[in-house]
Scaffold this motif. Structure first.
Motif, short mmCIF file in Angstrom:
data_model
loop_
_atom_site.label_atom_id
_atom_site.label_comp_id
_atom_site.label_asym_id
_atom_site.label_seq_id
_atom_site.Cartn_x
_atom_site.Cartn_y
_atom_site.Cartn_z
N ILE A 1 4.25 21.07 2.50
CA ILE A 1 4.74 22.04 3.48
C ILE A 1 6.05 22.67 3.02
O ILE A 1 6.27 23.88 3.18
CB ILE A 1 4.92 21.34 4.86
CG1 ILE A 1 3.54 20.86 5.38
CG2 ILE A 1 5.57 22.27 5.87
CD1 ILE A 1 3.61 19.91 6.57
N ARG B 1 16.99 8.27 -0.35
CA ARG B 1 17.22 6.82 -0.34
C ARG B 1 18.57 6.46 -0.93
O ARG B 1 19.01 5.32 -0.81
CB ARG B 1 16.13 6.11 -1.17
CG ARG B 1 14.75 6.20 -0.58
CD ARG B 1 13.71 5.73 -1.57
NE ARG B 1 13.72 6.57 -2.78
CZ ARG B 1 12.82 6.53 -3.75
NH1 ARG B 1 11.84 5.65 -3.68
NH2 ARG B 1 12.90 7.33 -4.79
N ILE C 1 14.59 6.93 4.44
CA ILE C 1 14.30 8.32 4.07
C ILE C 1 14.28 9.22 5.32
O ILE C 1 15.01 10.21 5.39
CB ILE C 1 12.93 8.41 3.35
CG1 ILE C 1 12.96 7.60 2.06
CG2 ILE C 1 12.55 9.88 3.09
CD1 ILE C 1 11.60 7.39 1.41
N1 LIG Z 1 1.09 16.78 6.39
C1 LIG Z 1 1.00 16.50 7.69
O1 LIG Z 1 -0.10 16.43 8.27
C2 LIG Z 1 2.25 16.29 8.50
C3 LIG Z 1 2.13 16.14 9.88
C4 LIG Z 1 3.25 15.96 10.66
C5 LIG Z 1 4.51 15.97 10.05
N2 LIG Z 1 4.62 16.11 8.69
C6 LIG Z 1 5.98 16.11 8.12
O2 LIG Z 1 6.13 17.25 7.33
C7 LIG Z 1 7.08 17.01 6.26
C8 LIG Z 1 6.47 17.42 4.95
O3 LIG Z 1 5.29 16.68 4.76
P1 LIG Z 1 4.17 17.03 3.68
O4 LIG Z 1 2.86 16.86 4.35
O5 LIG Z 1 4.49 18.30 2.97
O6 LIG Z 1 4.37 15.76 2.72
P2 LIG Z 1 4.17 15.54 1.15
O7 LIG Z 1 3.26 16.55 0.59
O8 LIG Z 1 3.87 14.10 1.00
O9 LIG Z 1 5.64 15.85 0.61
C9 LIG Z 1 6.72 15.00 0.95
C10 LIG Z 1 8.00 15.71 0.62
O10 LIG Z 1 9.10 14.86 0.96
C11 LIG Z 1 9.90 14.67 -0.20
N3 LIG Z 1 10.43 13.31 -0.25
C12 LIG Z 1 9.73 12.14 -0.13
N4 LIG Z 1 10.55 11.09 -0.32
C13 LIG Z 1 11.79 11.61 -0.53
C14 LIG Z 1 13.05 11.04 -0.80
N5 LIG Z 1 13.23 9.72 -0.92
N6 LIG Z 1 14.10 11.87 -0.96
C15 LIG Z 1 13.96 13.21 -0.87
N7 LIG Z 1 12.79 13.81 -0.66
C16 LIG Z 1 11.71 13.01 -0.49
C17 LIG Z 1 8.98 14.91 -1.39
O11 LIG Z 1 9.75 15.26 -2.51
P3 LIG Z 1 9.17 15.08 -4.03
O12 LIG Z 1 8.15 16.16 -4.21
O13 LIG Z 1 10.36 15.26 -4.88
O14 LIG Z 1 8.57 13.71 -4.10
C18 LIG Z 1 8.10 16.03 -0.87
O15 LIG Z 1 8.70 17.29 -1.02
C19 LIG Z 1 7.39 15.50 6.35
O16 LIG Z 1 8.61 15.29 7.02
C20 LIG Z 1 6.24 14.95 7.18
O17 LIG Z 1 6.59 13.76 7.85
C21 LIG Z 1 3.52 16.28 7.91
#
Ligand SMILES: NC(=O)c1ccc[n+]([C@@H]2O[C@H](COP(=O)([O-])OP(=O)(O)OC[C@H]3O[C@@H](n4cnc5c(N)ncnc54)[C@H](OP(=O)(O)O)[C@@H]3O)[C@@H](O)[C@H]2O)c1
Length: 224
Positions: free
Chosen positions: A13, A52, A100
């Motif tokens: 996202i 972290r 995190i």
């Molecule tokens: N996908 C869904 O269905 C969904 C639903 C509800 C809410 N969300 C929320 O939407 C947000 C984005 O989710 P997504 O689906 O795009 O997830 P994703 O594809 O798993 O990406 C996770 C993101 O968080 C970053 N991240 C993870 N650990 C980190 C750390 N220790 N320090 C800094 N950055 C870190 C990653 O960076 P790197 O690329 O550098 O690893 C990546 O950009 C999250 O907050 C998630 O909880 C998602």
């Protein structure tokens, strides 16, 4: 030119959100855990940030301060789902998740606060999984799964609310937004919407000036 800061901007996202803001003419400051990304743009700056690590947070904020940039919008998008397949609470996973999704995110936000312009908007990308009222109801597909993640997002919402109260008289809006169940590494292939659609929801909330201290999704306000 308006500026936006987006954590976790390299994939999922966060990447789509970055592209959306770039397309709308914003200067984007993004972060990834490596500092690298598989896309570039003349108005994109990518920094290293690992939520972290207090040292990494400090270094990242120092670079932002040194750049002289100020932000109209700051989106705390980075997040982790570490207990996806767990039905019981695993303390080690709760610790890592909170580090995190709550502690690192709030530490980063507090340090970035002086760089947010008056009239600005701080957005937490939360989740309906963090809605106490919805757990076991709308999220009934997984009524007892990923407890650490749910706890972390409920706590993030409370951080958002306390910050909103603090900044109420400073003309800075603070919001949480649920992006929807999106096809990303976290959401999986079966999710109902694309990462682009989820980013669109976050973008629309971020560029609007909603009432501060509330929890939004594509169709309006979410219950706590
Ligand atoms: N996908 C869904 O269905 C969904 C639903 C509800 C809410 N969300 C929320 O939407 C947000 C984005 O989710 P997504 O689906 O795009 O997830 P994703 O594809 O798993 O990406 C996770 C993101 O968080 C970053 N991240 C993870 N650990 C980190 C750390 N220790 N320090 C800094 N950055 C870190 C990653 O960076 P790197 O690329 O550098 O690893 C990546 O950009 C999250 O907050 C998630 O909880 C998602």
């Amino acid at each position: 030119m308006n500026s936006v800061l987006i954590t976790g901007a390299g994939r999922g996202i966060g990447k789509e959100l970055s592209l959306r803001f770039l397309g709308a003419g914003y200067r984007v400051w993004g972060t990834t855990t490596s500092g690298d990304a598989d896309f570039s743009h003349e108005n994109l700056q990518m920094l290293q940030l690992d939520l972290r690590s207090p040292e990494s947070i400090k270094t990242c904020v120092q670079e932002l301060i040194s750049s002289g940039e100020r932000f109209d919008i700051a989106v705390n998008n980075a997040g982790a789902l570490l207990d996806e397949n767990e039905k019981t609470l695993k303390t080690d996973l709760l610790r890592q998740t909170l580090e995190i999704n709550l502690i690192g995110t709030s530490d980063f936000t507090e340090q970035v606060l002086p760089l947010v312009n008056k009239g600005g908007h701080i957005v937490m990308v939360s989740s309906s999984a963090g809605s106490v009222g919805r757990t076991g109801n709308v999220v009934s597909r997984y009524p007892s799964q990923y407890p650490a993640y749910k706890i972390s997002k409920a706590a993030l919402n409370m951080y958002m609310r306390t910050l909103a109260v603090r900044l109420k008289d400073k003309d800075i809006t603070v919001s949480s937004v649920h992006p929807g169940w999106a096809r990303t590494d976290m959401g999986g292939e079966e999710a109902s919407i694309s990462a682009e659609e989820a980013a669109d929801t976050v973008y629309k909330v971020a560029i609007s000036r909603p009432e501060t201290g509330h929890f939004w999704y594509s169709e309006g306000e979410l219950p706590w």
